[in-house]
Design a protein around this motif. Structure first.
Motif, PDB file in Angstrom:
ATOM      1  N   ALA A 182       0.835  -1.209   0.000  1.00  0.00           N
ATOM      2  CA  ALA A 182       0.000   0.000   0.000  1.00  0.00           C
ATOM      3  C   ALA A 182       0.867   1.255   0.000  1.00  0.00           C
ATOM      4  O   ALA A 182       0.521   2.252  -0.648  1.00  0.00           O
ATOM      5  CB  ALA A 182      -0.921  -0.014   1.216  1.00  0.00           C
ATOM      6  N   ALA A 183       1.982   1.203   0.706  1.00  0.00           N
ATOM      7  CA  ALA A 183       2.841   2.390   0.822  1.00  0.00           C
ATOM      8  C   ALA A 183       3.333   2.856  -0.542  1.00  0.00           C
ATOM      9  O   ALA A 183       3.230   4.039  -0.888  1.00  0.00           O
ATOM     10  CB  ALA A 183       4.019   2.097   1.748  1.00  0.00           C
ATOM     11  N   PHE A 184       3.873   1.921  -1.339  1.00  0.00           N
ATOM     12  CA  PHE A 184       4.416   2.378  -2.627  1.00  0.00           C
ATOM     13  C   PHE A 184       3.339   2.459  -3.714  1.00  0.00           C
ATOM     14  O   PHE A 184       3.379   3.344  -4.570  1.00  0.00           O
ATOM     15  CB  PHE A 184       5.614   1.536  -3.069  1.00  0.00           C
ATOM     16  N   ALA A 185       2.347   1.565  -3.661  1.00  0.00           N
ATOM     17  CA  ALA A 185       1.314   1.583  -4.702  1.00  0.00           C
ATOM     18  C   ALA A 185       0.466   2.854  -4.626  1.00  0.00           C
ATOM     19  O   ALA A 185       0.163   3.474  -5.655  1.00  0.00           O
ATOM     20  CB  ALA A 185       0.426   0.343  -4.571  1.00  0.00           C
ATOM     21  N   CYS A 186       0.094   3.247  -3.403  1.00  0.00           N
ATOM     22  CA  CYS A 186      -0.761   4.439  -3.257  1.00  0.00           C
ATOM     23  C   CYS A 186       0.023   5.715  -3.519  1.00  0.00           C
ATOM     24  O   CYS A 186      -0.508   6.669  -4.104  1.00  0.00           O
ATOM     25  CB  CYS A 186      -1.386   4.451  -1.871  1.00  0.00           C
ATOM     26  N   ALA A 187       1.270   5.738  -3.089  1.00  0.00           N
ATOM     27  CA  ALA A 187       2.096   6.926  -3.355  1.00  0.00           C
ATOM     28  C   ALA A 187       2.284   7.110  -4.859  1.00  0.00           C
ATOM     29  O   ALA A 187       2.111   8.221  -5.400  1.00  0.00           O
ATOM     30  CB  ALA A 187       3.437   6.790  -2.657  1.00  0.00           C
ATOM     31  N   ASP A 188       2.628   6.028  -5.541  1.00  0.00           N
ATOM     32  CA  ASP A 188       2.862   6.115  -6.987  1.00  0.00           C
ATOM     33  C   ASP A 188       1.572   6.470  -7.726  1.00  0.00           C
ATOM     34  O   ASP A 188       1.580   7.255  -8.691  1.00  0.00           O
ATOM     35  CB  ASP A 188       3.420   4.791  -7.507  1.00  0.00           C
ATOM     36  N   ALA A 189       0.450   5.892  -7.283  1.00  0.00           N
ATOM     37  CA  ALA A 189      -0.821   6.159  -7.955  1.00  0.00           C
ATOM     38  C   ALA A 189      -1.237   7.621  -7.795  1.00  0.00           C
ATOM     39  O   ALA A 189      -1.706   8.252  -8.752  1.00  0.00           O
ATOM     40  CB  ALA A 189      -1.914   5.243  -7.388  1.00  0.00           C
TER      41      ALA A 189
END
Length: 349
Positions: A287-294
């Protein structure tokens, strides 16, 4: 932890959404971000009256006793509204204090009368630039980029070996910030501290903070998708709505995919964290990298879909881009969380 039914969760989210639609409009956000403190006590009081600052605080301390699932859903609405309030800061501080001997601070956080934030120090700090050392019951050094420190009644220290409450007021130096809807400051500590939590409490608080921020980022992605699709339907060029052009359709489809994926990742991490499952570390890291990137991808593409008008302060898409880029660095950049995700997967294999 109190368990809410699906209907009660929906009612909670709807109540927060209505409140923010009424009290945290774009005009309100601009007024607050242009103020000296970047904080609106009246808005914070309205949120407190609804119980938002105390969502995850136990009932015996005046909170609602809810968990990561409800917090993540509320943070999605905070992201949609670009909420300029110390909700994330207070949530992390309350998590640090939950199991320690400083529980007397929790009722104040729950009712909104006491604002607390956290300075991450040492090797566990998210900025990598702080130099706070806690030794022999004293803290010395400066933590960088501490959220809402200038308006906080207390700044806790989260180090590798535990959490500490300074017994003397630290020196707070507000910083110029890229995202003016979330203020930050350098905080210099130079005196005695009281231990209020162990290393496990710090890890739990950080996991909760990452899930909360992931929810906010999912909300940001959702809002800019709505704005962009609406604009593409209304804006005409060459006698046609720009949304009818193939390139714009593809871009909108990509935004939808990113937004929905971010929402799924944030909610999945919240579920794993609430259940204490063996997959929670992997889910939180994802969630940390997926949401930041999204959030960054969606806000960048939203500006492109809006054309030149969104590059200016006058357009809200610009504000969302700044929130997304700032938040993407808050608890570590994407490469750090991708490494943690792979490490978690290897540990599960």
């Amino acid at each position: 932890m109190t368990a809410l039914s699906h209907e009660d969760r929906a009612a909670l989210v709807d109540s927060v959404r209505r409140l923010l639609a009424d009290r945290c409009t774009e005009a309100d956000v601009r007024r607050i971000m242009d103020s000296e403190s970047g904080h609106d006590p009246a808005l914070w009081r309205a949120l407190a009256d609804m119980g938002v600052p105390g969502l995850t605080i136990a009932a015996e301390h005046g909170g609602a006793g809810l968990g990561p699932v409800e917090l993540e859903l509320v943070m999605e609405e905070a992201g949609v509204a670009l909420l300029p309030a110390p909700l994330l800061s207070c949530t992390i501080a309350a998590a640090l204090l939950a199991d320690g001997d400083a529980g007397d601070l929790l009722p104040g956080i729950a009712d909104g009368s006491f604002i607390a934030t956290v300075a991450f120090a040492g090797a566990g700090g998210w900025s990598g630039e702080g130099d706070v050392i806690v030794r022999g019951g004293r803290a010395t050094g400066t933590a960088r980029f501490v959220t809402d420190a200038a308006i906080a009644d207390a700044v806790l220290i989260a180090s590798d070996d535990g959490a500490y409450l300074p017994l003397h007021a630290p020196r707070v130096t507000p910083l110029p910030v890229f995202d003016r809807t979330r203020r930050m400051a350098d905080v210099t500590f130079y005196g005695e501290v009281r231990r209020v939590g162990d290393a496990a409490a710090v890890r739990r608080a950080l996991d909760l903070a990452v899930v909360a921020l992931a929810g906010e980022q999912a909300g940001v992605a959702r809002r800019v998708l709505e704005m962009s699709v609406g604009y593409a339907a209304e804006r005409h060029q060459f006698g046609r709505a720009i949304g009818s052009f193939q390139a714009v359709k593809h871009m909108a489809a990509d935004l939808l995919l990113e937004s929905e994926s971010a929402t799924s990742a944030a909610r999945d991490a919240a579920e794993h964290l609430a259940a204490g499952s063996g997959e929670r570390e992997a889910a939180v890291a994802l969630a940390a990298f997926a949401c930041a990137d999204a959030a960054v991808r969606c806000t960048k593409d939203a500006i492109q879909m809006h054309g030149g008008i969104a590059f200016t302060w006058a357009h809200p898409a610009h504000l969302y881009l700044r929130r997304a880029r700032s938040a993407a660095q808050m608890f570590g950049a994407s490469p750090l969380w991708r490494d943690r995700y792979l490490t978690a997967l290897e540990a599960m294999a």
